[in-house]
Design an enzyme around this catalytic site. Structure first.
Site, mmCIF file in Angstrom:
data_model
loop_
_atom_site.group_PDB
_atom_site.id
_atom_site.type_symbol
_atom_site.label_atom_id
_atom_site.label_comp_id
_atom_site.label_asym_id
_atom_site.label_seq_id
_atom_site.Cartn_x
_atom_site.Cartn_y
_atom_site.Cartn_z
ATOM 1 N N GLU A 150 32.354 41.774 34.392
ATOM 2 C CA GLU A 150 33.162 40.779 35.085
ATOM 3 C C GLU A 150 34.487 41.393 35.523
ATOM 4 O O GLU A 150 35.144 42.078 34.744
ATOM 5 C CB GLU A 150 33.474 39.609 34.157
ATOM 6 C CG GLU A 150 32.273 38.912 33.599
ATOM 7 C CD GLU A 150 32.642 37.858 32.561
ATOM 8 O OE1 GLU A 150 31.872 36.906 32.429
ATOM 9 O OE2 GLU A 150 33.692 37.977 31.909
ATOM 10 N N CYS A 151 34.870 41.128 36.737
ATOM 11 C CA CYS A 151 36.161 41.490 37.312
ATOM 12 C C CYS A 151 36.566 42.933 36.983
ATOM 13 O O CYS A 151 36.081 43.863 37.601
ATOM 14 C CB CYS A 151 37.226 40.485 36.926
ATOM 15 S SG CYS A 151 38.635 40.512 38.064
#
Length: 181
Positions: free
Chosen positions: A54-55
């Site tokens: 994620e991210c």
């Protein structure tokens, strides 16, 4: 647990990996210098170790990351693309991410219902390859875009996922890690 900054390689006998959000641009030089960890992660994911990113974790999987000063650093090299600073918020706010059809088997065989997981995005970086396996939609405006690199063994993208919004998604990932034993 492991540190991509300090450890030389992934722990032995792991069955999956979660690369959460964060700010890899603040540690880009250290991440680049830890070549053995970058190689360890790339090799594990090429061998289909189940993974979520994620991210900031997603940014780390790219070939390169270019910070706000314009300095480019080598990252893990799993995603053949570049992440770069944009100078502004990119796709900011809450979203619902429509998962690929059949990923978590919601609905019936005759009428599969697309599964959605809630998420948010908050980043000043963008990728030359954000992924095209899911669609993120802002619930208020309806604005949507393609995102996420997904397959039977991985799910990588900018959205920070809100796991309680879709327990089936969590179950899907845990089942993948059990198969990797």
């Amino acid at each position: 647990m492991f540190s991509p900054l300090h450890d030389e390689k992934l722990p032995e006998n792991i069955h999956g990996i979660l690369l959460g959000g964060g700010y890899p641009e603040l540690y880009a030089s250290q991440l680049e210098e830890n070549e053995s960890m970058r190689k360890s992660i790339k090799e594990a994911l090429e061998q289909q170790l189940p993974s979520l990113a994620e991210c900031g974790g997603f940014m780390y999987l790219h070939d390169t990351l270019t910070d706000r000063e314009g300095t480019t650093y080598q990252m893990a090299g799993v995603i053949p693309a570049e992440c770069q600073y944009t100078g502004k918020l990119v796709r900011f706010g809450y979203v619902e991410v429509q998962l690929p059809q059949g990923l978590t088997e919601k609905g019936t065989a005759e009428m599969p219902e697309p599964e959605k997981i809630k998420a948010h995005e908050f980043h000043y970086f963008d990728s030359t390859a954000n992924g095209e396996d899911c669609i993120a939609t802002k619930p208020v405006t309806g604005r949507s875009w393609k995102c996420i690199h997904a397959s039977d063994d991985h799910f990588w993208g900018f959205p920070h996922l809100y796991y309680p919004s879709d327990p089936k998604f969590v179950k899907w990932f845990l089942e993948r890690t059990e198969k990797h034993i």
